[in-house]
Design a protein around this motif. Structure first.
Motif, PDB file in Angstrom:
ATOM      1  N   LEU A   1       4.309  15.416 -24.480  1.00  0.00           N
ATOM      2  CA  LEU A   1       5.286  16.508 -24.541  1.00  0.00           C
ATOM      3  C   LEU A   1       5.616  16.847 -25.990  1.00  0.00           C
ATOM      4  N   ALA A   2       5.875  15.836 -26.794  1.00  0.00           N
ATOM      5  CA  ALA A   2       6.221  16.065 -28.200  1.00  0.00           C
ATOM      6  C   ALA A   2       5.068  16.748 -28.934  1.00  0.00           C
ATOM      7  N   ASP A   3       3.860  16.303 -28.671  1.00  0.00           N
ATOM      8  CA  ASP A   3       2.690  16.881 -29.332  1.00  0.00           C
ATOM      9  C   ASP A   3       2.443  18.320 -28.869  1.00  0.00           C
ATOM     10  N   THR A   4       2.565  18.557 -27.598  1.00  0.00           N
ATOM     11  CA  THR A   4       2.256  19.867 -27.028  1.00  0.00           C
ATOM     12  C   THR A   4       3.330  20.902 -27.341  1.00  0.00           C
ATOM     13  N   LEU A   5       4.578  20.492 -27.288  1.00  0.00           N
ATOM     14  CA  LEU A   5       5.670  21.432 -27.506  1.00  0.00           C
ATOM     15  C   LEU A   5       6.082  21.510 -28.972  1.00  0.00           C
ATOM     16  N   GLY A   6       5.350  20.833 -29.850  1.00  0.00           N
ATOM     17  CA  GLY A   6       5.640  20.918 -31.278  1.00  0.00           C
ATOM     18  C   GLY A   6       6.857  20.133 -31.694  1.00  0.00           C
ATOM     19  N   GLY A   7       7.125  19.059 -31.013  1.00  0.00           N
ATOM     20  CA  GLY A   7       8.298  18.241 -31.318  1.00  0.00           C
ATOM     21  C   GLY A   7       9.381  18.521 -30.308  1.00  0.00           C
ATOM     22  N   MET A   8      10.006  17.478 -29.873  1.00  0.00           N
ATOM     23  CA  MET A   8      11.062  17.620 -28.884  1.00  0.00           C
ATOM     24  C   MET A   8      12.407  17.447 -29.574  1.00  0.00           C
ATOM     25  N   ASP A   9      13.406  18.132 -29.078  1.00  0.00           N
ATOM     26  CA  ASP A   9      14.759  17.987 -29.577  1.00  0.00           C
ATOM     27  C   ASP A   9      15.152  16.516 -29.463  1.00  0.00           C
ATOM     28  N   THR A  10      15.616  15.935 -30.553  1.00  0.00           N
ATOM     29  CA  THR A  10      15.947  14.505 -30.535  1.00  0.00           C
ATOM     30  C   THR A  10      17.084  14.197 -29.570  1.00  0.00           C
ATOM     31  N   ARG A  11      17.864  15.206 -29.221  1.00  0.00           N
ATOM     32  CA  ARG A  11      18.945  14.993 -28.256  1.00  0.00           C
ATOM     33  C   ARG A  11      18.521  15.410 -26.853  1.00  0.00           C
ATOM     34  N   GLY A  12      17.299  15.897 -26.715  1.00  0.00           N
ATOM     35  CA  GLY A  12      16.820  16.410 -25.436  1.00  0.00           C
ATOM     36  C   GLY A  12      16.405  15.310 -24.475  1.00  0.00           C
ATOM     37  N   PRO A  13      16.016  15.711 -23.273  1.00  0.00           N
ATOM     38  CA  PRO A  13      15.630  14.737 -22.249  1.00  0.00           C
ATOM     39  C   PRO A  13      14.298  14.059 -22.575  1.00  0.00           C
ATOM     40  N   ARG A  14      14.160  12.865 -22.070  1.00  0.00           N
ATOM     41  CA  ARG A  14      12.929  12.096 -22.199  1.00  0.00           C
ATOM     42  C   ARG A  14      12.571  11.542 -20.823  1.00  0.00           C
ATOM     43  N   VAL A  15      11.298  11.306 -20.638  1.00  0.00           N
ATOM     44  CA  VAL A  15      10.847  10.646 -19.409  1.00  0.00           C
ATOM     45  C   VAL A  15      11.186   9.165 -19.569  1.00  0.00           C
ATOM     46  N   GLU A  16      11.992   8.656 -18.665  1.00  0.00           N
ATOM     47  CA  GLU A  16      12.370   7.251 -18.724  1.00  0.00           C
ATOM     48  C   GLU A  16      11.382   6.381 -17.955  1.00  0.00           C
ATOM     49  N   MET A  17      10.962   6.884 -16.789  1.00  0.00           N
ATOM     50  CA  MET A  17      10.062   6.097 -15.951  1.00  0.00           C
ATOM     51  C   MET A  17       9.264   7.032 -15.058  1.00  0.00           C
ATOM     52  N   VAL A  18       8.022   6.636 -14.795  1.00  0.00           N
ATOM     53  CA  VAL A  18       7.174   7.324 -13.816  1.00  0.00           C
ATOM     54  C   VAL A  18       6.828   6.291 -12.764  1.00  0.00           C
ATOM     55  N   ASP A  19       7.085   6.619 -11.518  1.00  0.00           N
ATOM     56  CA  ASP A  19       6.750   5.701 -10.428  1.00  0.00           C
ATOM     57  C   ASP A  19       5.233   5.764 -10.208  1.00  0.00           C
ATOM     58  N   PRO A  20       4.519   4.659 -10.482  1.00  0.00           N
ATOM     59  CA  PRO A  20       3.064   4.677 -10.345  1.00  0.00           C
ATOM     60  C   PRO A  20       2.577   4.730  -8.903  1.00  0.00           C
ATOM     61  N   ASP A  21       3.499   4.636  -7.954  1.00  0.00           N
ATOM     62  CA  ASP A  21       3.106   4.696  -6.547  1.00  0.00           C
ATOM     63  C   ASP A  21       3.145   6.122  -5.998  1.00  0.00           C
ATOM     64  N   ASP A  22       4.209   6.868  -6.362  1.00  0.00           N
ATOM     65  CA  ASP A  22       4.336   8.218  -5.785  1.00  0.00           C
ATOM     66  C   ASP A  22       4.404   9.334  -6.820  1.00  0.00           C
ATOM     67  N   GLY A  23       4.412   8.985  -8.112  1.00  0.00           N
ATOM     68  CA  GLY A  23       4.405  10.000  -9.167  1.00  0.00           C
ATOM     69  C   GLY A  23       5.756  10.617  -9.467  1.00  0.00           C
ATOM     70  N   SER A  24       6.826  10.087  -8.853  1.00  0.00           N
ATOM     71  CA  SER A  24       8.153  10.629  -9.144  1.00  0.00           C
ATOM     72  C   SER A  24       8.565  10.240 -10.566  1.00  0.00           C
ATOM     73  N   VAL A  25       9.461  11.038 -11.129  1.00  0.00           N
ATOM     74  CA  VAL A  25       9.843  10.905 -12.525  1.00  0.00           C
ATOM     75  C   VAL A  25      11.349  10.727 -12.653  1.00  0.00           C
TER      76      VAL A  25
END
Length: 96
Positions: free
Chosen positions: A68-92
């Protein structure tokens, strides 16, 4: 190396979930147009295919955040981040 269609679908599912969650959580990304959204989903899916299969949801989250950071040209440091991805069902799970 040939990838299985199921693995490709799973990577795309995770990528789509990540982008949808990111847009929901980030005020600044709500105006993200369809072409940009598709590019981000595509790049995320490609990055995820390099690390799948794995049962490490934190590793998948890290892969998503770097992409995300690479594609969007840097993410807002106060913005949301992916904390966890469930490897069983793909939920985020996102964190602010």
């Amino acid at each position: 190396m040939t990838l299985s269609p199921a693995l490709e679908r799973f990577a795309t599912l995770i990528a789509d979930n990540v982008v949808s969650a990111y847009i929901r959580e980030s005020e600044s990304s709500r105006g993200l147009g369809l072409p940009v959204r598709e590019i981000v989903v595509s790049r995320l899916a490609h990055a995820l295919l390099r690390v799948l299969p794995t049962d490490d949801g934190a590793f998948l989250a890290t892969t998503c955040n770097f992409t995300l950071a690479d594609t969007l040209g840097g993410m807002d440091t106060r913005g949301p981040r992916v904390e966890m991805v469930d490897p069983d069902d793909g939920s985020v799970t996102m964190r602010a």
